[in-house]
Design an enzyme around this catalytic site. Structure first.
Site, short mmCIF file in Angstrom:
data_model
loop_
_atom_site.label_atom_id
_atom_site.label_comp_id
_atom_site.label_asym_id
_atom_site.label_seq_id
_atom_site.Cartn_x
_atom_site.Cartn_y
_atom_site.Cartn_z
CB SER A 135 0.01 -10.70 -38.68
OG SER A 135 -1.25 -10.07 -38.65
CE1 TYR A 149 -3.98 -10.93 -30.87
CE2 TYR A 149 -5.37 -11.87 -32.58
CZ TYR A 149 -4.18 -11.86 -31.88
OH TYR A 149 -3.19 -12.75 -32.19
CE LYS A 153 -1.44 -10.10 -33.57
NZ LYS A 153 0.02 -10.31 -33.52
#
Length: 278
Positions: A135, A149, A153
């Site tokens: 991650s 992003y 994640k």
């Protein structure tokens, strides 16, 4: 689990995937190294009798299923899955198109789900296995121009946390890895795409941040080879950690996030605690 394990690694053609592949081979394990371009993977990781290079686009479930079958056909089992493949779409949320957001989430979240979906039946049948998913500290704390992003994640974090109690009864362990700033090619043109749309109100901040990120490429503090070695150690433990925070900067991020959450939970404590039916 056996001392010599079969590792299945995604994104093994460059970056951290190469380091993890080499570390696993050096530790005496067998490795299924996967990537979209098998020639690039072969060039990056070299040759070994214990190495199988397989084509895999993580966004395609059929690819994942074929790669899992190839791994079992060659080695008979899969002991450690490393969900490593990923990329970075940088930009302010308003400047990122719906298509760019979808591409980010498809690669970073749906991709690992595809590969895990293909490999879980193998691990469940053998009643053992370890799923390591890379991650990011951005999966624990969002940052400016990182909306796409971090969304991918944060989703990865929630999925893996929920997966853990589902598969634990089958002898399968899970570990979330939250790296900080590592010297990989994530900030290079090979892994980073910038928002295609431009809004004047964001221009000044965008240009400053883009320029700063580009200066950091190849100069990040943390060493990916050390992280690869740490993963080999973690995977050898009888009870591996559910989460591994990698890098002093990531540790600082986690501590700040924990402090912020505690402060936020107490800020409206009386109001928050008054929600029950009278």
């Amino acid at each position: 689990m056996k001392s010599k394990k079969v590792w299945f690694i995604t994104g093994a053609g460059r970056g951290m995937g190469v380091d993890i592949t080499k570390a696993a081979l050096a530790a005496g394990h067998a490795v299924v190294a996967t990537g979209r371009d098998t020639k690039a993977v072969e060039k990056a990781v070299g040759k070994s009798d214990d190495l199988l290079v397989v084509q895999l686009d993580v966004t395609r479930l059929a690819d994942a299923e074929a790669a899992a079958k190839a791994a079992v056909d060659r080695f008979g089992h899969i002991d450690v899955l490393v969900n490593n493949a990923g990329n970075f779409f940088a930009g302010y949320f308003e400047e990122l198109s719906p298509e760019e957001m979808l591409k980010q989430i498809t690669t970073n979240l749906i991709g690992p789900m595809n590969v895990t979906r293909a490999i879980l039946p193998v691990m469940r049948k053998q009643r053992s296995g370890h799923i390591i998913t890379i991650s990011s500290s951005a999966g624990l704390a969002g940052f400016e121009m990182g909306s796409a992003y971090s969304a991918s994640k944060f989703g990865l974090e929630g999925w893996m946390e929920s997966l853990q109690p589902e598969v634990a009864p089958f002898g399968i362990n899970t570990t979330l890895v939250d790296p900080g700033f590592f010297r990989t090619d994530l900030l290079s043109d090979k892994s980073t795409s910038y928002s295609s749309h431009s809004i004047e109100d964001y221009k000044e901040r965008r240009e400053k941040l883009f320029a700063w990120w580009k200066t950091q490429a190849g100069k990040q503090t943390n060493d990916p080879i050390k992280l690869a070695d740490a993963l080999i150690k973690i995977a050898s433990e009888e009870k591996p950690p559910r989460r591994f925070i990698a890098g002093a900067d990531a540790v600082a991020t986690v501590k700040q996030k924990a402090s912020d959450l505690l402060a936020q939970s107490e800020a409206y404590l009386e109001l928050s605690s008054s929600m029950a039916h009278a």
